[in-house]
Scaffold this motif. Structure first.
Motif, short mmCIF file in Angstrom:
data_model
loop_
_atom_site.label_atom_id
_atom_site.label_comp_id
_atom_site.label_asym_id
_atom_site.label_seq_id
_atom_site.Cartn_x
_atom_site.Cartn_y
_atom_site.Cartn_z
N PRO A 248 4.07 -7.68 9.05
CA PRO A 248 4.39 -8.16 7.70
C PRO A 248 5.39 -7.29 6.95
CG PRO A 248 2.25 -7.12 7.72
CD PRO A 248 2.69 -7.18 9.14
N ASP A 249 5.65 -6.07 7.41
CA ASP A 249 6.53 -5.16 6.65
C ASP A 249 7.69 -4.63 7.46
OD1 ASP A 249 4.98 -3.65 8.33
OD2 ASP A 249 4.65 -2.03 6.88
N LEU A 250 7.99 -5.27 8.61
CA LEU A 250 9.08 -4.79 9.46
C LEU A 250 10.14 -5.88 9.61
CD1 LEU A 250 7.11 -3.04 12.37
CD2 LEU A 250 8.18 -1.96 10.38
N HIS B 182 12.42 -11.01 11.90
CA HIS B 182 11.13 -10.31 11.89
C HIS B 182 10.78 -9.90 13.32
CE1 HIS B 182 10.18 -11.01 7.68
NE2 HIS B 182 10.61 -12.26 7.83
N ASN C 286 8.08 -6.89 15.83
CA ASN C 286 7.01 -5.90 15.92
C ASN C 286 7.30 -4.95 17.06
OD1 ASN C 286 4.58 -4.58 15.43
ND2 ASN C 286 3.43 -6.48 15.20
N ARG D 122 11.45 -0.73 7.49
CA ARG D 122 10.22 -1.11 6.79
C ARG D 122 10.60 -1.50 5.37
NH1 ARG D 122 7.40 2.43 8.60
NH2 ARG D 122 6.04 1.20 9.96
N TYR D 123 10.13 -2.62 4.90
CA TYR D 123 10.58 -3.12 3.60
C TYR D 123 9.40 -3.53 2.72
CZ TYR D 123 9.66 -7.96 5.04
OH TYR D 123 9.05 -9.12 5.43
N HIS D 124 9.71 -3.68 1.42
CA HIS D 124 8.73 -4.15 0.46
C HIS D 124 9.42 -5.08 -0.53
CE1 HIS D 124 6.32 -4.00 -3.30
NE2 HIS D 124 5.30 -4.03 -2.45
N LEU D 125 8.74 -6.16 -0.89
CA LEU D 125 9.31 -7.14 -1.83
C LEU D 125 8.78 -6.90 -3.24
CD1 LEU D 125 9.06 -10.45 0.25
CD2 LEU D 125 11.01 -8.89 0.04
N ILE E 56 14.02 -7.56 -1.98
CA ILE E 56 13.62 -6.25 -1.44
C ILE E 56 13.87 -5.19 -2.49
CG2 ILE E 56 14.13 -4.53 0.32
CD1 ILE E 56 14.96 -6.79 2.20
N THR F 172 12.37 -1.93 -1.78
CA THR F 172 12.29 -0.69 -0.99
C THR F 172 12.67 -1.01 0.44
OG1 THR F 172 10.47 0.11 -2.40
CG2 THR F 172 10.81 1.24 -0.30
#
Length: 207
Positions: free
Chosen positions: A100-102, A121, A123, A188-191, A197, A199
Motif C-alpha cells: 500500500p505504500d510502495l 505499484h 512489492n 515509499r510514499y504517503h498521500l 503525495i 511524502t
C-alpha cells in the motif's frame, strides 16, 4: 417201604455228586486267570490305538494359521530411482502482490495543470527489503498520482551521490526523472488529505 427209602438215598447222593462237580469246575475257572480264560489259552492281542496328540501338536490349527498375516513379498528393484523430494515452499511473507505504500517511478507528466508522477505499484519479491536478494517487482498497469509542490522528498543513488537519503526538491526530482525515464526506482510514499503525495522517500537498491 425199604425200596422207597433206598430210592430217596440214591437221589440225595446223586444231587451231592452234582454239587461236588460244580464246585470243582468253579475252582478250576478261578485258578485259570483273573480274566476268566483257561490256563494255556492264548491271550487276545488288543490293537494299538494311534496317538493323535503328537500330530495335533506338530501341526498348527487352521484358526492359528489364519490369524497370522501372510508375509509381504519384498522386491529389490535393481537400478530403481529414488523419488525426488518436493521443492521447499516459498518463504515470502506477503500475500498481496501490491504494497500500500510502495511505488515504482516511471515518468513525469504535467497534464491537467498539476505535477503528476507516472508510476506502477508493486512489492518486494520475498515480502521484505531486508530479505537477502529481494528485488522490487512492479505489477499491473501504469497509472499516475499527483504530487504536491511542497512535498517532502528524499533521494539516494543514483539520483544523488551516496547511499544516505538526502532531501531534494520536486524540481530536482522532475529533472532527473525526465532525463532517466522508466528507471523503475522504488519509493515509499504517503498521500495527503487532498489525494496528492506529500511524502516521497527513495529506497536504496544495492548494485
Amino acid at each position: 417201604m425199604q425200596v422207597v427209602r433206598n430210592g430217596r438215598r440214591t437221589r440225595r447222593q446223586a444231587a451231592l455228586a452234582a454239587l461236588a462237580v460244580c464246585g470243582v469246575l468253579a475252582l478250576t475257572a478261578c485258578q485259570g486267570g483273573e480274566d476268566g480264560t483257561a490256563p494255556g489259552a492264548p491271550t487276545p492281542s488288543v490293537p494299538a490305538v494311534p496317538s493323535t496328540t503328537a500330530s495335533t501338536a506338530a501341526k498348527p490349527s487352521a484358526a492359528a494359521s489364519a490369524s497370522k498375516p501372510a508375509p509381504k513379498p519384498t522386491a529389490i528393484a535393481t537400478g530403481a530411482k529414488k523419488p525426488t523430494p518436493p521443492a521447499p515452499a516459498a518463504t515470502c511473507d506477503h500475500k498481496m502482490p501490491i504494497a500500500p505504500d510502495l511505488l515504482s517511478l516511471r515518468r513525469y507528466t504535467p497534464e491537467g495543470g498539476s505535477h503528476n508522477l507516472i508510476i506502477q505499484h508493486g512489492n518486494w519479491s520475498c515480502g521484505s527489503k531486508d530479505t537477502e536478494g529481494a528485488t522490487f517487482e512492479p505489477v499491473g498497469k501504469e497509472t499516475f498520482i499527483p504530487i504536491a509542490e511542497s512535498a517532502k522528498i528524499t533521494a539516494t543513488a543514483p539520483i544523488v551521490t551516496g547511499v544516505e537519503p538526502k532531501p531534494v526538491t520536486l524540481h530536482e526530482l522532475i529533472s532527473w526523472v525526465t532525463a532517466h525515464p522508466d528507471s523503475g526506482l522504488p519509493f515509499r510514499y504517503h498521500l495527503g488529505a487532498d489525494g496528492a503525495i506529500d511524502t516521497l522517500d527513495e529506497i536504496y537498491l544495492s548494485d
